[in-house]
Design a protein around this motif. Structure first.
Motif, short mmCIF file in Angstrom:
data_model
loop_
_atom_site.label_atom_id
_atom_site.label_comp_id
_atom_site.label_asym_id
_atom_site.label_seq_id
_atom_site.Cartn_x
_atom_site.Cartn_y
_atom_site.Cartn_z
N ALA A 184 1.18 -1.40 0.32
CA ALA A 184 -0.25 -0.23 -0.39
C ALA A 184 0.65 1.15 -0.20
O ALA A 184 0.47 2.34 -0.77
CB ALA A 184 -0.41 -0.12 1.39
N LYS A 188 0.98 3.80 -2.86
CA LYS A 188 0.77 5.34 -2.72
C LYS A 188 1.87 6.66 -3.54
O LYS A 188 1.45 7.62 -3.90
CB LYS A 188 0.70 6.04 -1.50
CG LYS A 188 -0.13 6.64 -0.83
CD LYS A 188 -0.02 7.35 0.91
CE LYS A 188 0.17 9.01 1.09
NZ LYS A 188 -0.17 9.04 2.73
N THR A 203 -5.21 3.10 -5.25
CA THR A 203 -5.69 2.27 -4.58
C THR A 203 -7.18 1.59 -4.17
O THR A 203 -7.15 0.70 -3.52
CB THR A 203 -7.36 4.18 -4.44
OG1 THR A 203 -5.79 4.90 -4.15
CG2 THR A 203 -7.92 3.98 -2.75
N ASN A 204 -7.06 1.31 -5.32
CA ASN A 204 -8.53 -0.01 -5.96
C ASN A 204 -7.18 -1.27 -6.00
O ASN A 204 -7.44 -2.67 -4.97
CB ASN A 204 -8.13 -0.13 -7.68
CG ASN A 204 -9.39 -1.00 -7.32
OD1 ASN A 204 -10.17 -1.94 -6.26
ND2 ASN A 204 -9.67 -1.97 -8.78
N GLU A 207 -6.44 -1.70 -1.69
CA GLU A 207 -7.46 -2.03 -0.72
C GLU A 207 -7.97 -3.40 -1.58
O GLU A 207 -8.07 -4.52 -0.29
CB GLU A 207 -9.32 -1.53 -1.45
CG GLU A 207 -8.49 -0.27 -1.20
CD GLU A 207 -8.71 -0.17 0.31
OE1 GLU A 207 -9.96 -1.07 1.44
OE2 GLU A 207 -8.39 1.24 0.88
N LYS A 208 -7.52 -3.72 -2.65
CA LYS A 208 -7.36 -5.29 -3.17
C LYS A 208 -6.69 -6.62 -2.55
O LYS A 208 -6.96 -7.89 -2.24
CB LYS A 208 -7.30 -6.08 -5.01
CG LYS A 208 -8.98 -5.23 -5.48
CD LYS A 208 -8.67 -5.59 -6.61
CE LYS A 208 -10.07 -5.10 -7.70
NZ LYS A 208 -9.75 -5.59 -9.16
N LYS A 210 -5.21 -5.62 0.28
CA LYS A 210 -5.33 -5.99 1.96
C LYS A 210 -6.21 -6.49 1.96
O LYS A 210 -6.21 -7.42 3.32
CB LYS A 210 -5.39 -3.95 2.21
CG LYS A 210 -5.83 -4.08 3.92
CD LYS A 210 -6.37 -2.73 4.24
CE LYS A 210 -7.34 -2.71 5.95
NZ LYS A 210 -6.96 -1.34 5.62
N GLN A 211 -7.52 -6.44 1.33
CA GLN A 211 -8.72 -7.59 1.64
C GLN A 211 -7.84 -9.08 1.28
O GLN A 211 -8.36 -9.99 2.35
CB GLN A 211 -9.47 -7.27 0.18
CG GLN A 211 -10.60 -8.90 -0.04
CD GLN A 211 -11.67 -8.15 2.03
OE1 GLN A 211 -11.17 -7.37 2.57
NE2 GLN A 211 -11.73 -9.23 2.83
N SER A 214 -6.09 -9.67 4.44
CA SER A 214 -6.92 -10.29 4.90
C SER A 214 -7.58 -11.66 5.27
O SER A 214 -8.16 -12.36 6.17
CB SER A 214 -8.48 -9.27 5.50
OG SER A 214 -9.27 -9.52 6.63
#
Length: 357
Positions: A184, A188, A203-204, A207-208, A210-211, A214
């Motif tokens: 991430a 940035k 950003t997309n 997020e992917k 990070k998901q 997780s």
């Protein structure tokens, strides 16, 4: 009754190597020093054994007193009593098996005898010497070479495998989350250089990532939870299966070859050697085993007044010690063995107060 289980099913499952090594020749003869034992080949299957030479069972080993000696011991020459230079360090409480069925170690509860705090240590089977008992057939002394300082410094055994598995899984999930955070951060930096379109794409992607991290971390945690539960269930089922196997085998074999009302005569328990009584099984009204003798209790004049019996538990682990009077015991003896009987049932013994020294 200690000799009863040497040819039972538990012996087939948990046969342990002794320190005396045997070399087997091509004609089926096992050489053991000056003695030879002929072993008949199993022509039906490699799965079952009619006899296992040079072996002992876990049930015979558990409950044995363990001695430490600074000198080397001979495992071929029988002795009639524990050496005066040996120190009694504790009692074998369990046997640790590897996943391949090999014997990794025995667990010994030590403390009190040498001024040490109570703890359980795991001693490798190869470090133990089984010295034959010259007074009792098929009996032996368990001795480890060393000294008090060695036992003081020995680590306490930690068998919490599930906790270790969980800790490992959490560490892996944390590493994945750190990787996602790094991705991430790089995304940035790229956004600031490539404008609004690149910023939206980065950003997309972040997020992917990070998901995904997780989801992966949760999957690892779920797998660890399932593995822990499976390990716990397997251990419980294995313990229950072994317990049932021991009970079923004892019921099938019964009192064959042992002193009973027909083949034995009742003798005064005070005339029986203390080493022979220690660890002896005790049988109830229906010849069901109700416990094992773990301690002899003597009165102020030095006479035997009673015994402490470990009742319940699994092969002696987690049992409750209770005291009963010598007058509540009947000892039968024949030419080869003794058996100890009581008129109390296992439930009646469990209802007695816990023995406190």
């Amino acid at each position: 009754m200690k000799k009863l289980v040497t040819t039972t099913a538990i012996g087939l499952m948990l046969a342990l190597p002794v320190s005396v090594q045997a070399q087997t020749s091509t004609n089926g003869t096992a050489n053991t020093g000056s003695a030879q034992v002929n072993v008949q080949a199993n022509s039906t299957s490699d799965m079952f054994f009619k006899v296992i030479p040079h072996s002992i069972t876990a049930s015979d080993l558990i409950g044995k007193r363990v001695y430490v000696s600074e000198k080397d011991m001979s495992t071929s020459k029988p002795i009639k009593a524990a050496d005066q230079n040996w120190n009694d360090i504790g009692e074998v409480s369990d046997v640790v098996l590897g996943m391949d069925g090999s014997v990794n170690a025995v667990l010994v509860d030590v403390g009190g005898f040498l001024g040490m705090g109570e703890k359980t240590v795991a001693i490798s089977m190869n470090s133990l010497s089984l010295v034959p008992d010259g007074d009792t057939e098929n009996s032996y002394f368990v001795v480890v070479k060393g000294d008090k300082a060695m036992l003081d410094n020995a680590p306490a055994f930690d068998g919490n495998m599930s906790k270790q598995l969980m800790d490992s899984s959490q560490t892996e999930a944390s590493a994945m989350e750190n990787t996602a955070a790094t991705a991430a951060s790089k995304a940035k930096a790229g956004m600031e250089q490539t404008g609004d379109n690149a910023k939206a794409m980065a950003t997309n992607a972040a997020e992917k990532s990070k998901q995904m991290a997780s989801d992966t971390g949760q999957a690892v945690k779920n797998a660890a939870d399932k593995a822990g539960e499976a390990t716990k269930d397997a251990a419980a089922k294995t313990g229950s299966a072994l317990d049932n196997a021991v009970d079923s085998t004892a019921a099938a074999v019964g009192m064959a070859g042992q002193a009973d009302a027909k083949s034995g005569v009742a003798v005064d328990i005070a005339t029986i050697d203390a080493d022979s009584l220690h660890g002896e099984g005790v049988y109830g009204p229906n010849d069901d085993k109700v416990g094992d003798i773990s301690k002899l209790v003597k009165s102020s004049d030095g006479k035997l007044s009673g015994v402490v019996i470990d009742v319940g538990g699994f092969i002696g682990i987690g049992a409750k010690p209770v005291e009963i009077k010598a007058s509540q015991l009947t000892v039968l003896k024949n030419d080869t063995s003794i058996t100890v009987h009581t008129g109390l049932t296992e439930e009646q013994l469990k209802s007695l107060p816990k023995y406190e020294e």
